[in-house]
Scaffold this motif. Structure first.
Motif, short mmCIF file in Angstrom:
data_model
loop_
_atom_site.label_atom_id
_atom_site.label_comp_id
_atom_site.label_asym_id
_atom_site.label_seq_id
_atom_site.Cartn_x
_atom_site.Cartn_y
_atom_site.Cartn_z
N PHE A 1 -10.03 9.00 -9.47
CA PHE A 1 -10.77 7.61 -9.68
C PHE A 1 -10.55 6.22 -9.99
CE2 PHE A 1 -14.44 5.76 -10.91
CZ PHE A 1 -15.14 5.07 -10.04
N ASN A 2 -9.30 5.59 -11.16
CA ASN A 2 -9.09 4.95 -11.57
C ASN A 2 -8.00 4.51 -11.33
OD1 ASN A 2 -11.63 4.66 -13.02
ND2 ASN A 2 -10.62 6.19 -14.67
N ILE A 3 -7.01 5.09 -10.25
CA ILE A 3 -5.55 5.32 -9.72
C ILE A 3 -5.11 4.69 -7.91
CG2 ILE A 3 -4.73 5.46 -12.10
CD1 ILE A 3 -3.81 7.88 -10.94
N THR A 4 -6.66 4.58 -7.42
CA THR A 4 -5.95 4.97 -5.92
C THR A 4 -7.68 3.95 -5.60
OG1 THR A 4 -8.15 6.15 -5.53
CG2 THR A 4 -5.65 7.34 -6.01
N ASN B 1 0.27 12.23 -2.03
CA ASN B 1 -0.43 12.98 -2.22
C ASN B 1 -0.06 13.83 -3.69
OD1 ASN B 1 1.73 14.54 -1.57
ND2 ASN B 1 0.37 16.73 -0.85
N SER B 2 1.41 13.13 -3.90
CA SER B 2 1.83 13.75 -5.02
C SER B 2 0.92 12.80 -6.85
CB SER B 2 3.34 13.79 -5.47
OG SER B 2 3.52 13.44 -6.62
N LEU B 3 0.52 13.76 -7.69
CA LEU B 3 -0.52 12.86 -8.66
C LEU B 3 1.07 12.18 -9.15
CD1 LEU B 3 -2.44 12.12 -10.22
CD2 LEU B 3 -1.92 14.33 -11.88
N SER B 4 2.09 12.29 -9.43
CA SER B 4 3.76 12.57 -10.30
C SER B 4 3.95 10.63 -9.37
CB SER B 4 4.01 13.04 -10.51
OG SER B 4 4.95 13.77 -9.75
N ALA B 5 3.46 10.84 -7.95
CA ALA B 5 3.98 9.95 -7.57
C ALA B 5 3.31 8.81 -7.38
CB ALA B 5 4.44 10.17 -5.94
N ILE B 6 1.24 8.95 -7.32
CA ILE B 6 0.76 8.15 -7.19
C ILE B 6 0.57 7.01 -8.88
CG2 ILE B 6 -2.48 8.27 -7.58
CD1 ILE B 6 -1.54 10.65 -5.97
N GLU B 7 0.68 8.29 -9.57
CA GLU B 7 0.62 7.27 -11.15
C GLU B 7 1.62 6.21 -11.06
OE1 GLU B 7 1.11 11.03 -13.63
OE2 GLU B 7 -1.14 10.94 -13.46
N THR B 8 3.27 6.50 -10.67
CA THR B 8 4.03 5.34 -10.89
C THR B 8 3.84 4.33 -9.38
OG1 THR B 8 6.18 8.07 -10.70
CG2 THR B 8 7.41 5.15 -9.46
N ALA B 9 3.25 5.29 -8.61
CA ALA B 9 3.06 3.56 -7.42
C ALA B 9 2.05 2.80 -7.72
CB ALA B 9 2.90 4.12 -6.14
N HIS B 10 0.96 3.17 -8.86
CA HIS B 10 -0.12 2.65 -9.60
C HIS B 10 0.68 1.69 -10.43
CE1 HIS B 10 -4.19 2.11 -11.46
NE2 HIS B 10 -3.16 1.76 -12.38
N LEU B 11 1.21 1.69 -11.29
CA LEU B 11 2.02 1.85 -12.82
C LEU B 11 2.66 0.67 -11.57
CD1 LEU B 11 3.35 5.01 -15.20
CD2 LEU B 11 1.31 3.01 -15.64
N ASN B 12 3.27 0.58 -10.44
CA ASN B 12 4.19 -0.49 -10.29
C ASN B 12 3.80 -1.07 -9.45
OD1 ASN B 12 6.82 1.93 -8.74
ND2 ASN B 12 7.02 1.21 -10.92
N GLY B 13 1.84 -1.25 -9.68
CA GLY B 13 1.36 -2.47 -9.93
C GLY B 13 1.32 -2.52 -8.26
N LYS C 1 -1.04 -0.78 -4.46
CA LYS C 1 -2.19 -0.75 -3.96
C LYS C 1 -2.35 0.82 -3.37
CE LYS C 1 -4.65 -5.07 -3.30
NZ LYS C 1 -3.02 -5.33 -3.82
N VAL C 2 -2.48 2.30 -4.19
CA VAL C 2 -2.13 3.22 -4.02
C VAL C 2 -3.66 4.44 -2.95
CG1 VAL C 2 -1.44 6.12 -4.71
CG2 VAL C 2 -1.09 3.78 -5.59
N ILE C 3 -3.42 5.45 -1.91
CA ILE C 3 -4.05 5.54 -1.77
C ILE C 3 -3.85 6.94 -1.16
CG2 ILE C 3 -5.24 6.32 1.13
CD1 ILE C 3 -5.13 3.39 1.85
N ALA C 4 -5.01 7.91 -1.56
CA ALA C 4 -4.20 8.98 -1.46
C ALA C 4 -4.35 10.44 -0.69
CB ALA C 4 -4.73 10.40 -3.17
N VAL C 5 -4.22 10.76 -0.11
CA VAL C 5 -4.26 11.94 1.32
C VAL C 5 -4.14 13.40 0.47
CG1 VAL C 5 -3.03 12.28 3.36
CG2 VAL C 5 -2.13 9.99 2.56
N ASN C 6 -5.21 12.88 0.16
CA ASN C 6 -6.02 14.93 -0.71
C ASN C 6 -7.38 15.10 0.12
OD1 ASN C 6 -6.39 16.96 -2.66
ND2 ASN C 6 -4.56 17.04 -2.61
N PHE D 1 0.68 -0.73 0.00
CA PHE D 1 0.33 -0.28 -0.28
C PHE D 1 0.98 1.69 0.10
CE2 PHE D 1 -3.38 -2.67 1.65
CZ PHE D 1 -4.18 -2.37 0.92
N VAL D 2 0.47 2.17 -1.07
CA VAL D 2 1.17 3.48 -0.88
C VAL D 2 0.44 4.86 -0.18
CG1 VAL D 2 2.94 4.83 -2.33
CG2 VAL D 2 3.09 2.69 -1.75
N PHE D 3 0.63 5.75 0.72
CA PHE D 3 -0.34 7.06 0.66
C PHE D 3 0.72 7.72 0.36
CE2 PHE D 3 -1.83 4.00 3.65
CZ PHE D 3 -2.87 4.15 4.16
#
Length: 213
Positions: free
Chosen positions: A192-195, A163-175, A177-182, A159-161
């Protein structure tokens, strides 16, 4: 999935509330040195220092860039660090449940040292991946992938917490599970589709919810 997962955290805007201070220093640096964008303070949060200097301060000489970096480090060494709401209790819960944790950040060592002086975050992390130790790797491995590897977990079990969009996208592409803090409604739509979840702070998530995701 029980406890067969690890939890990785970003730093700025995730574990610590530093956005207003970052805006202040980059506005100051933009005014002092001039930048190739009118408001660099609104654009730098998701980028490494190298990317910021390349994109917004390429007109500076090497000497001037060095002076800017020294100004930035002086600011980071004196930041007043405020932990995000609920983060201390959340991490304590993870540790009590035997869940491995990691910090992944682009922050400088100067800033990290200041964070460590004012908080106990370094003692609660099982691994810390910063821009300095990531730079030792010549491959395109991300900080999240390196942290997962050091903790002994597959990306799908992380799981990755963030709040940076680029970091969220990277973690999602790495496979992962992303939880956005925002707490921005516009931000939620973009994610919606990447967290798997969007929370305003760590009072919006429990260990039981994490285990069920």
């Amino acid at each position: 999935m029980k406890n067969k997962f690890c939890v990785l955290f970003g730093l700025d805007g995730v574990l610590i509330d530093s956005e207003s201070q970052n805006i202040s220093i980059w506005k100051y640096l933009g005014d002092k040195y001039g930048s190739e964008t009118a408001k660099p303070e609104q654009l730098v949060n998701e980028k490494s220092l190298h990317d910021i200097l390349t994109k917004y301060f390429s007109h500076l000489s090497e000497k001037e860039k060095h002076e800017l970096i020294n100004d930035l480090k002086a600011h980071e060494a004196n930041l007043k660090i405020h932990e995000a709401k609920g983060v201390k209790q959340f991490i304590e819960g993870l540790k009590k449940n035997g869940i491995k944790t990691g910090l992944v950040t682009n922050s400088s060592q100067t800033k990290l040292d200041n964070v460590y002086k004012q908080t106990d975050l370094n003692n609660t992390m099982d691994t810390i991946v910063s821009i300095e130790n990531l730079s030792k790797f010549k491959s395109s491995i991300s900080g999240f992938q390196l942290a997962a590897k050091e903790l002994g977990f597959d990306p799908k079990d992380c799981f990755v917490f963030e709040n940076s969009l680029s970091a969220i996208e990277t973690a999602h592409l790495n496979g992962m599970k992303v939880i956005a803090v925002n707490d921005s409604s516009l931000f939620k739509e973009a994610l919606f589709n990447i967290t798997v979840k969007v929370i305003p702070d760590f009072t919006g998530i429990s260990i039981e919810e994490l285990q069920a995701l």
